[in-house]
Design a protein around this motif. Structure first.
Motif, PDB file in Angstrom:
ATOM      1  N   GLY A  13      32.672  61.195 -57.018  1.00 63.49           N
ATOM      2  CA  GLY A  13      32.070  61.756 -58.067  1.00 63.49           C
ATOM      3  C   GLY A  13      30.652  61.860 -57.816  1.00 63.49           C
ATOM      4  N   VAL A  14      29.967  60.776 -57.622  1.00 66.60           N
ATOM      5  CA  VAL A  14      28.473  60.861 -57.487  1.00 66.60           C
ATOM      6  C   VAL A  14      27.806  60.762 -56.171  1.00 66.60           C
ATOM      7  N   GLY A  15      28.702  60.504 -55.234  1.00 65.00           N
ATOM      8  CA  GLY A  15      28.235  60.666 -53.999  1.00 65.00           C
ATOM      9  C   GLY A  15      27.571  59.332 -53.435  1.00 65.00           C
ATOM     10  N   SER A  16      27.823  59.261 -51.943  1.00 67.58           N
ATOM     11  CA  SER A  16      27.072  57.872 -51.026  1.00 67.58           C
ATOM     12  C   SER A  16      25.743  57.648 -51.497  1.00 67.58           C
ATOM     13  N   VAL A  17      24.903  58.733 -51.381  1.00 75.06           N
ATOM     14  CA  VAL A  17      23.411  58.711 -51.731  1.00 75.06           C
ATOM     15  C   VAL A  17      23.059  57.996 -52.929  1.00 75.06           C
ATOM     16  N   GLU A  18      23.795  58.376 -54.011  1.00 78.06           N
ATOM     17  CA  GLU A  18      23.536  57.815 -55.460  1.00 78.06           C
ATOM     18  C   GLU A  18      24.053  56.427 -55.529  1.00 78.06           C
ATOM     19  N   LEU A  19      25.276  56.172 -54.869  1.00 75.44           N
ATOM     20  CA  LEU A  19      25.669  54.938 -54.829  1.00 75.44           C
ATOM     21  C   LEU A  19      25.094  53.934 -53.893  1.00 75.44           C
ATOM     22  N   VAL A  22      35.666  50.962 -66.248  1.00 74.96           N
ATOM     23  CA  VAL A  22      35.188  52.040 -65.286  1.00 74.96           C
ATOM     24  C   VAL A  22      34.174  51.391 -64.534  1.00 74.96           C
ATOM     25  N   PRO A  23      33.836  51.367 -63.373  1.00 71.87           N
ATOM     26  CA  PRO A  23      32.979  50.918 -62.478  1.00 71.87           C
ATOM     27  C   PRO A  23      31.463  51.394 -62.905  1.00 71.87           C
ATOM     28  N   ALA A  24      30.610  50.421 -63.021  1.00 76.46           N
ATOM     29  CA  ALA A  24      29.334  50.670 -63.676  1.00 76.46           C
ATOM     30  C   ALA A  24      28.276  50.374 -62.710  1.00 76.46           C
ATOM     31  N   ILE A  25      27.424  51.471 -62.614  1.00 70.18           N
ATOM     32  CA  ILE A  25      26.495  51.499 -61.462  1.00 70.18           C
ATOM     33  C   ILE A  25      25.104  51.463 -62.071  1.00 70.18           C
ATOM     34  N   TYR A  26      24.811  51.753 -63.238  1.00 71.65           N
ATOM     35  CA  TYR A  26      23.594  52.211 -63.982  1.00 71.65           C
ATOM     36  C   TYR A  26      23.244  50.964 -64.682  1.00 71.65           C
ATOM     37  N   LYS A  27      21.826  50.631 -64.707  1.00 71.28           N
ATOM     38  CA  LYS A  27      21.581  49.260 -65.655  1.00 71.28           C
ATOM     39  C   LYS A  27      22.030  49.311 -66.899  1.00 71.28           C
ATOM     40  N   GLU A  28      21.955  50.389 -67.648  1.00 71.16           N
ATOM     41  CA  GLU A  28      22.463  50.411 -69.045  1.00 71.16           C
ATOM     42  C   GLU A  28      23.815  50.252 -69.209  1.00 71.16           C
TER      43      GLU A  28
END
Length: 177
Positions: free
Chosen positions: A44-50, A99-105
């Motif tokens: 969904g977000v792509g490798s670069v964003e991850l 759901v996996p979280a990747i953003y600080k907030e």
């Protein structure tokens, strides 16, 4: 270096790289450690964003690590930082809906996660103590894994590993060595 560029410490970079390794381990190839939710997130977000968010996740993991090693610098003794500690923490990188979280907030409070990780580490050490006792008393190290429900209950009850293994072996009528 321009003032607009962020600088990261060696520990922050190491944590980010370990997180990125873990993300790759659970999202690439069809392996047993493949986690569907993380695969879907990557798609969904792509490798670069991850990869970029690995920095945020690494900093989050460091907060958990610091909380757990504040009183005992050797809390994670005998555990591999990149292959055991970081993955243990990353299993809790979820938002309230799971759901996996990747953003600080959206990441859970590191202090709350530190308590969950502490329990896992203490249980791992308890299992190791039970394995040593099973080998010493019965020459049957796998006794622990063959009766993991008993070990889990004994850990929760705060039972002594040597006594648990002795009682279990006697109940099974094992021969002492």
């Amino acid at each position: 270096m321009p003032a607009s560029r962020k600088q990261y410490t060696h520990l922050e970079m190491e944590a980010a790289l370990c997180v990125w390794e873990w993300i790759n381990d659970v999202t690439l190839d069809d392996t047993p450690q493949n986690l569907k939710e993380w695969v879907e997130l990557r798609e969904g977000v792509g490798s670069v964003e991850l990869r970029h968010q690995s920095i945020v996740l690494g900093k989050w993991c460091l907060k958990i690590y610091d909380a757990l090693t504040k009183q005992d610098r050797d809390f994670f003794d005998s555990m591999s930082y990149d292959w055991e500690v970081i993955p243990m923490m990353m299993r809790y990188a979820n938002d309230p809906a799971g759901v996996p979280a990747i953003y600080k907030e959206s990441l859970p409070d590191p202090s709350a996660i530190a308590q969950l990780v502490a329990r896992e580490v203490l249980f791992k050490h308890y299992v190791w103590d039970c394995e040593r006792e099973a080998e010493k008393q019965w020459k049957y190290r796998d006794l622990v894994f063959d009766h993991d429900d008993v070990i889990e209950r004994a850990f929760e009850d705060g039972d002594d590993p040597a006594a648990v293994i002795n009682d279990l072996g006697e109940e099974l009528e094992l021969i002492k060595f």
